[in-house]
Design a protein around this motif. Structure first.
Motif, PDB file in Angstrom:
ATOM      1  N   ARG A 254      43.777  30.847  36.713  1.00  0.00           N
ATOM      2  CA  ARG A 254      43.474  30.614  38.125  1.00  0.00           C
ATOM      3  C   ARG A 254      44.765  30.461  38.925  1.00  0.00           C
ATOM      4  O   ARG A 254      45.679  29.753  38.504  1.00  0.00           O
ATOM      5  CB  ARG A 254      42.616  29.358  38.211  1.00  0.00           C
TER       6      ARG A 254
ATOM      7  N   ASN B 210      35.320  37.112  47.930  1.00  0.00           N
ATOM      8  CA  ASN B 210      34.135  36.689  47.178  1.00  0.00           C
ATOM      9  C   ASN B 210      33.499  37.817  46.375  1.00  0.00           C
ATOM     10  O   ASN B 210      32.276  37.901  46.266  1.00  0.00           O
ATOM     11  CB  ASN B 210      33.070  36.065  48.084  1.00  0.00           C
TER      12      ASN B 210
ATOM     13  N   PHE C  22      39.189  35.178  46.354  1.00  0.00           N
ATOM     14  CA  PHE C  22      38.724  34.209  47.363  1.00  0.00           C
ATOM     15  C   PHE C  22      39.774  34.146  48.463  1.00  0.00           C
ATOM     16  O   PHE C  22      40.962  34.004  48.177  1.00  0.00           O
ATOM     17  CB  PHE C  22      38.571  32.808  46.770  1.00  0.00           C
TER      18      PHE C  22
ATOM     19  N   PRO D 160      39.916  30.064  54.222  1.00  0.00           N
ATOM     20  CA  PRO D 160      39.729  28.779  53.539  1.00  0.00           C
ATOM     21  C   PRO D 160      38.484  28.727  52.641  1.00  0.00           C
ATOM     22  O   PRO D 160      38.135  27.660  52.176  1.00  0.00           O
ATOM     23  CB  PRO D 160      39.546  27.823  54.723  1.00  0.00           C
ATOM     24  N   ARG D 161      37.887  29.916  52.393  1.00  0.00           N
ATOM     25  CA  ARG D 161      36.643  29.898  51.619  1.00  0.00           C
ATOM     26  C   ARG D 161      36.909  29.998  50.125  1.00  0.00           C
ATOM     27  O   ARG D 161      36.700  31.044  49.505  1.00  0.00           O
ATOM     28  CB  ARG D 161      35.711  31.017  52.078  1.00  0.00           C
ATOM     29  N   SER D 162      37.387  28.912  49.559  1.00  0.00           N
ATOM     30  CA  SER D 162      37.628  28.876  48.116  1.00  0.00           C
ATOM     31  C   SER D 162      37.477  27.434  47.643  1.00  0.00           C
ATOM     32  O   SER D 162      37.330  26.530  48.464  1.00  0.00           O
ATOM     33  CB  SER D 162      39.048  29.360  47.799  1.00  0.00           C
ATOM     34  N   TYR D 163      37.543  27.246  46.345  1.00  0.00           N
ATOM     35  CA  TYR D 163      37.423  25.885  45.790  1.00  0.00           C
ATOM     36  C   TYR D 163      38.500  24.980  46.371  1.00  0.00           C
ATOM     37  O   TYR D 163      38.238  23.847  46.758  1.00  0.00           O
ATOM     38  CB  TYR D 163      37.522  25.940  44.257  1.00  0.00           C
TER      39      TYR D 163
ATOM     40  N   GLU E 286      41.065  34.434  40.588  1.00  0.00           N
ATOM     41  CA  GLU E 286      40.792  34.085  39.186  1.00  0.00           C
ATOM     42  C   GLU E 286      40.796  35.354  38.363  1.00  0.00           C
ATOM     43  O   GLU E 286      40.173  36.349  38.738  1.00  0.00           O
ATOM     44  CB  GLU E 286      39.423  33.420  39.068  1.00  0.00           C
TER      45      GLU E 286
ATOM     46  N   LYS F 136      37.921  19.800  51.353  1.00  0.00           N
ATOM     47  CA  LYS F 136      36.768  20.408  50.694  1.00  0.00           C
ATOM     48  C   LYS F 136      35.870  19.334  50.086  1.00  0.00           C
ATOM     49  O   LYS F 136      34.689  19.548  49.848  1.00  0.00           O
ATOM     50  CB  LYS F 136      37.219  21.366  49.590  1.00  0.00           C
TER      51      LYS F 136
ATOM     52  N   LYS G 171      42.285  22.009  36.393  1.00  0.00           N
ATOM     53  CA  LYS G 171      41.119  21.548  37.159  1.00  0.00           C
ATOM     54  C   LYS G 171      41.528  21.244  38.573  1.00  0.00           C
ATOM     55  O   LYS G 171      42.552  20.654  38.810  1.00  0.00           O
ATOM     56  CB  LYS G 171      40.538  20.293  36.499  1.00  0.00           C
TER      57      LYS G 171
END
Ligand SMILES: Nc1nc2c(c(=O)[nH]1)N(C=O)[C@@H](CNc1ccc(C(=O)N[C@@H](CCC(=O)O)C(=O)O)cc1)CN2
Ligand SMILES: Nc1nc2c(ncn2[C@@H]2O[C@H](COP(=O)(O)OP(=O)(O)OP(=O)(O)O)[C@@H](O)[C@H]2O)c(=O)[nH]1
Length: 478
Positions: A23, A59, A81, A84-87, A94, A133, A478
């Motif tokens: 990642r 996405n 991604f 700002p649309r990510s984890y 990834e 988030k 993580k």
């Protein structure tokens, strides 16, 4: 922490697997991938071309190859991604590669070569927190979720990760801060004797807050025990079969079983999971008067272990209850146990059922029931395993699962518990201050202290040291 860094780490466990995920997160994620990834939709003979990568929509997942210069490292699936649309809220890519340790390392290396750096433990989730988030308590719940080993621990973590008490605490905190500001405003106009803060409204807010905090604080008793396992003490005289019962429950030979009385000198702990509930079983040394020094320490300990437990299993050897004096002796023991631990649920277990006749069993049960009518008695054979399921069921029933309903919030994090207690203590100060009509200045100080304690849970108030402590306990990736 460096906001402009692009970080990389393995998101899957280290070691060989079918697939591994590498990642990347940060401002350069896409530019790094642009120069090392060739999508399968591009012409086979073409060179890696940045435009190809830019055609990939956010996405989506794309098949292709990762290159280190001219050398192809692996065929991969790539997930894109766009911030700002990510984890993490940053640009994220990834790479799902074949799970060889060599390939994992080579892909990480080529990312490093192109400007990424290795992520620290918990750094992706820290980034997600910093980018709003999730709040701090939700980030902590992510770690709990990963380490949850039972259905109940999982349920608490999921609940908290989805917002749990965060929103509720944030609302309370805002209301309290609002009052603190109004009261402080009054101080500015002190000569005019005005009251901007409606005291009745403040009173009811304090009452509402007190109730909510109390409920959360009280839930920790359950939450903590669910996280660490419900401690159950197995107590009984030597040789009644404590270790054998423990093994029967564990389904493995953990404790030393022998027919020499007093073999179990020290408390042995183990965990079992029955119907999604985690129990910690504590086998204790045989309880009896003894001159043996080591053994007497063990006996002291078994009482203190019983003290720490939520429930006591008191074991009897049915083959030893064949005379009236022996039964009376054992009834006296049960009586002592109940006096010593009046508030602890007690289950009396009649063991070695395989060694006595049905008639003998009926007689012993009758005798015990007549003297201790409300005792919870279970008969079983630890050796053959018959009746052990009845005990498992009784253990599950003893756990108040009603307290863990789908929507009730349970606090399981010690840091949250401490902060809630601090908030509660300050809240009581405010209430007392109102009754004693202390100067508004002091009221405002205590209200702010309450708000601050609440803010530390959700991370609205925090510092680098606290964040460092929390996230460094996460796993890498993580
Ligand atoms: N491959 C993969 N699996 C994973 C994760 C991950 O990061 N990658 N997760 C995590 O470790 C968990 C899933 N959690 C996630 C939460 C948010 C977003 C995300 O992209 N959020 C965006 C977009 C939301 C949307 O499309 O509606 C956002 O919040 O803006 C991704 C994963 C578990 N499985
Ligand atoms: N027949 C029969 N024997 C049993 C049963 N449970 C235990 N035993 C035997 O009883 C003896 C003592 O068992 P343990 O489990 O070591 O007893 P303990 O209570 O842990 O003993 P201490 O370590 O001395 O406190 C062993 O020989 C076991 O095999 C049972 O249900 N039936």
């Amino acid at each position: 922490m460096h906001v402009n860094d692009t970080i990389v780490a393995l998101a899957t466990p280290s070691g060989t697997g079918a697939i591994a995920v590498v990642r990347l997160s940060g401002p350069d994620s896409h530019s790094i991938i642009r120069s090392i990834f060739k999508p399968a939709f591009a012409k086979a003979e073409s060179k890696i071309n940045p435009d190809q990568y830019d055609q990939i929509k956010a996405n989506t997942i794309t098949l292709g190859h990762i290159y280190d210069g001219d050398r192809m490292i692996d065929e991969v699936l790539l997930s894109k991604f766009v911030a700002p649309r990510s984890y993490t809220g940053e640009h994220v890519v990834e790479i799902s590669c074949h799970g060889s340790i060599y390939i994992q390392q080579e892909i990480i290396n080529v990312c490093l070569k192109n400007g990424a750096r290795i992520a620290e433990a918990g750094e992706f989730t820290l980034q997600a927190f910093l980018n709003g988030k999730m709040d701090l308590s939700q980030a902590e719940a992510v770690a709990d979720l990963i380490s949850s080993e039972s259905a109940t621990a999982h349920q608490i973590a999921i609940q908290q990760m989805r917002g749990g008490f965060s929103n509720e605490l944030q609302v309370l905190r805002k209301k309290l801060l609002n009052f603190a500001s109004l009261i402080e405003l009054e101080l500015d106009f002190s000569e005019e004797d005005v009251a901007f803060a409606n005291r009745d409204e403040l009173k009811s807010l304090l009452q509402e807050s007190q109730l909510k905090l109390r409920k959360l604080i009280d839930s920790f008793a359950l939450g903590n025990v669910i996280k660490t396992g419900i401690p159950i003490a197995i107590v009984g005289e030597p040789n009644v079969g404590k270790s054998t019962l423990l093994n029967a429950l564990l389904n493995e030979e953990k404790a030393i079983v022998s027919d020499i009385a007093g073999t179990t000198r020290d408390a042995i702990e183990d965990e079992i999971n029955i119907d999604g509930i985690r129990f910690r079983l504590i086998d204790t040394a045989g309880i009896r008067e003894t001159k043996d020094k080591v053994e007497s320490i063990g006996i002291e300990r078994s009482y203190s272990k019983a003290e720490q437990s939520k429930l006591v299993l008191y074991l009897l050897d049915a083959t030893q209850l064949n005379t009236q004096p022996r039964i009376l002796h054992c009834l006296m023991r049960i009586h002592i146990m109940r006096e010593k631990f009046p508030d602890k649920p007690l289950i009396v277990i009649l063991n070695k059922l395989d060694q006595i006749t049905g008639l003998e069993h009926a007689e012993i049960s009758k005798q015990i029931k007549s003297k201790q009518p409300d005792v919870h008695l279970i008969s079983l054979s630890a050796q053959s395993g018959s009746g052990v399921d009845d005990l498992k069921k009784a253990l599950v029933d003893s756990f108040n699962s009603g307290a863990l309903s789908q929507d009730s919030t349970v606090v399981s994090n010690a840091r949250h518990y401490d902060a809630l207690q601090r908030a509660y203590a300050s809240l009581l100060e405010v209430q007392q201050g109102m009754v004693q009509e202390v100067s508004s200045e002091f009221l405002a100080i205590d209200i702010r202290a309450t708000a601050e304690a609440l803010g530390s849970i959700t991370g609205e108030i925090t510092n680098d040291e606290l964040l460092g402590n929390i996230f460094s306990q996460f796993c890498i990736g993580k």
